[in-house]
Design a protein around this motif. Sequence first.
Motif, short mmCIF file in Angstrom:
data_model
loop_
_atom_site.label_atom_id
_atom_site.label_comp_id
_atom_site.label_asym_id
_atom_site.label_seq_id
_atom_site.Cartn_x
_atom_site.Cartn_y
_atom_site.Cartn_z
N ALA A 402 -54.01 17.28 -21.04
CA ALA A 402 -53.77 15.87 -20.76
C ALA A 402 -52.34 15.46 -21.09
O ALA A 402 -51.67 14.79 -20.28
CB ALA A 402 -54.76 15.01 -21.54
N ARG A 403 -51.85 15.82 -22.28
CA ARG A 403 -50.51 15.32 -22.64
C ARG A 403 -49.42 15.94 -21.77
O ARG A 403 -48.40 15.30 -21.50
CB ARG A 403 -50.22 15.55 -24.12
N SER A 464 -52.65 10.06 -27.16
CA SER A 464 -51.27 10.01 -26.69
C SER A 464 -51.19 10.06 -25.17
O SER A 464 -50.40 9.33 -24.55
CB SER A 464 -50.44 11.13 -27.31
N SER A 465 -52.00 10.91 -24.55
CA SER A 465 -51.99 10.99 -23.08
C SER A 465 -52.48 9.68 -22.47
O SER A 465 -51.94 9.23 -21.45
CB SER A 465 -52.86 12.15 -22.60
N THR A 466 -53.46 9.06 -23.09
CA THR A 466 -53.95 7.77 -22.61
C THR A 466 -52.83 6.74 -22.60
O THR A 466 -52.66 5.99 -21.63
CB THR A 466 -55.12 7.29 -23.47
N SER A 532 -51.77 9.39 -36.75
CA SER A 532 -50.38 8.97 -36.63
C SER A 532 -49.42 10.14 -36.44
O SER A 532 -48.28 10.10 -36.90
CB SER A 532 -49.96 8.15 -37.87
N ASP A 533 -49.87 11.18 -35.74
CA ASP A 533 -48.94 12.24 -35.39
C ASP A 533 -47.80 11.64 -34.58
O ASP A 533 -48.04 10.99 -33.56
CB ASP A 533 -49.66 13.33 -34.59
N ALA A 539 -45.06 7.12 -27.15
CA ALA A 539 -45.82 6.82 -25.94
C ALA A 539 -46.56 5.50 -26.06
O ALA A 539 -46.64 4.71 -25.10
CB ALA A 539 -46.80 7.95 -25.64
N ILE A 540 -47.11 5.21 -27.23
CA ILE A 540 -47.83 3.95 -27.43
C ILE A 540 -46.87 2.76 -27.35
O ILE A 540 -47.19 1.72 -26.77
CB ILE A 540 -48.59 3.97 -28.76
#
Length: 554
Positions: A402-403, A464-466, A532-533, A539-540
Motif C-alpha cells: 500500500a505505501r 500512512s498509505s490511507t 507515530s512512526d 503524509a498525514i
Amino acid sequence: MKIIGTYSSLFLILLLSTTLANGQSPLAVAQSICDRYVSDSETNLSKVPASFRQSGIWIFDLSLQNGKEFTLVTSAKFSPKNPSNPFMDQPHLALSFDPGYIEVFLDKKLIVSATEKSPVDFQLLDYDLGDFRYMLPIRMQREGQLVIRYKPSTNRKKIYLGLTNSKKLNWPKSKVYWDEELPYVYTDQILDLAKIHSYDEWKIPGNQLVYELESPLGIDDWRYFTGTAFDAMDQVTATFESLDYSYFVEDHLQFYKESLPKIEMERNRIGNVHSVFGHYFRYKLLDDFGMQTVPFLSRLSKTGNRAFADKALDQILTKSPKTKDGVWARLNTDSLTVWADDLFMGSVLLTRASKILNKPAYLEESIHQVIGMDKILKDETSGLYWHGHFQSTDQHSSSKWARANGWTMMAKTELLLHLPKKHRKRKEVLKIFRSHAHALLKVQSEDGRWHQVLDNPSTYLETSSTAMFIRAFAEGIRNGWLPEKAFGPALEKAWNSLLTQIDGKGKVKGIVKGTPILFSDQEYNNQKTRKSDPRGLGAILYACVAMELLDRSQ
C-alpha cells in the motif's frame, strides 16, 4: 476550481460537520501532529559511548589496542535458506580488513588466508548493501566456532565483518556486495565479543516519536521522513494562518549545516559506517537526499542552501542508477531493481527545482520517471502497482504494498500541481493518475482505509498509505482531475477512518515500519505497525492541507 452541484454541497456539509463533531478538523489534526513533533525534537549533539554492533556490520577497531597480532574468537549460527526468496544462497562471511595478513578458521578449518596492501574505505551502497572485499562460503547450518587471526602491517587496523545468506550481486562487476540485514536473511547469534571500542560518538539526545519500537528512529536525523515532514510543515504554515512552524524547520536546517562537519570529522577519525546523519554521508539512494533537500531548495535565499540543492540535483541526474530506459533503480534486491518508493523520493525535488531554478529539463525528467515507473510497475489486470521489478529476471515482486502505491500517487499529485495545463505530456500523466486512482477506489475497505497489501483483504488496515490516498483524492477533486460523485464518498470514508487513528495529543496508530521488497503477502502482513512512526507523519500533514484546500474551494 469551484465545483457546482447539489451532491457536491451535500458531501462537503457532511464531511465538515463530521470533522467538527469529532473535534478533529484538518487544522486541529495538523496542529496536534506538528506540536508533538516539535515537543519530541532536539537540535543538539551529545557524546555517548559508541555502539559496538552497527546494524549488522561488525567493525573491530584495533588501532586503540597494543600488540602486533590479534585473535578474535566467537561463535556463529546460521539459519537455513528461505525458500520463498529467490535471491537466497548458502551462508557467506563478508570480510574486509586494513593492510596486513589475515586467517579465518571455522571449526578449526582454515577457510581463507589473505594479504591486503591497501587501506579499506568501507561504504554502504544501499540500505542492505555493503562493499566488501571477500565473500567466503560457509558450509554449516549449526553453531560453530569462528576464529580470526589478524596481523596488521600499518597503523590502520580495522576489520569489517558481516554474515549473510544472500547471493553475490553482479553490478558493477568489479565489486562484491553483501546483503546487510533483510528480515528473511540471517543468523541467530554472531560475534558475541567483549567491547573493543573505547571512543565516543555523536548522537542526538531527547525523546522519540516512536513509542513502541525495538530500535528508536532519529526524528531529527538526516532521513527522508524528516525531510518529508519538514516540507509538509512548511505547507501547513502556508495554509493555516494560525499555525507557523517555519522557525522549527529553519532551526533544523541550521542544525544540519553546523553539525555535518563535526560528524564527518568523527567518521573519518574512527572509520565509522553508521552514525547520525549517516544517510547524508552515504548519499547514493534517492531517499538519502531527495526529500531532505526540498526544505533547503525552498529557502535558496539563505546562505549555503544552494550548495545542498546543487549537490542533490547533480547526484539524481548524473549518478543515480537507472535501467536501460532511464528509470531510477536500486542495486538491490538483484543487480538492478525498480522500487515504487523512489518515484516520490526523487521526483518531488526535481519538480520543485524546475520551477524555483527555472530549469524545464528537471520537469521533463520528473515526467519521464512517472511514465517509466507506470510502464514497469503497473499490473494491467488490477491497475495497482507492484512494489518492485527485478530487472535481471524481468519479474515483478510478489505484492502490491500500500505505501509503495501511496508514494507514487503523492509523486503524481505533486507533478500535476506543477505541470502547465498546455504541456504536451499533461494528458498522459493525468491518464496515469486517474487510472491508478480508480484502481485504488476498487480496493478501499468498508472501514475507509486501505489494506497493507492492497488487493489482499486478509492483511491489516494501514494508516500512512490511507493518508497518501486522501491527499491524492482531495487534490484530484479540487482540481477537477477526479469526479467528485465517484471519489467524494470514498474520501469521506477515508478521512473519517483516518481520524480514528489519531488522538488529541498527536499520536498516530497503524503506521507500518520501514519495509523492503518482500516475497509474499504474508511477509508484508508480518511487518509491524508502530505508533507515530515518522514515515507516515508527513503524509498525514499533506492530507490535512489537501482537505483544507478542498473545503475552501467550494
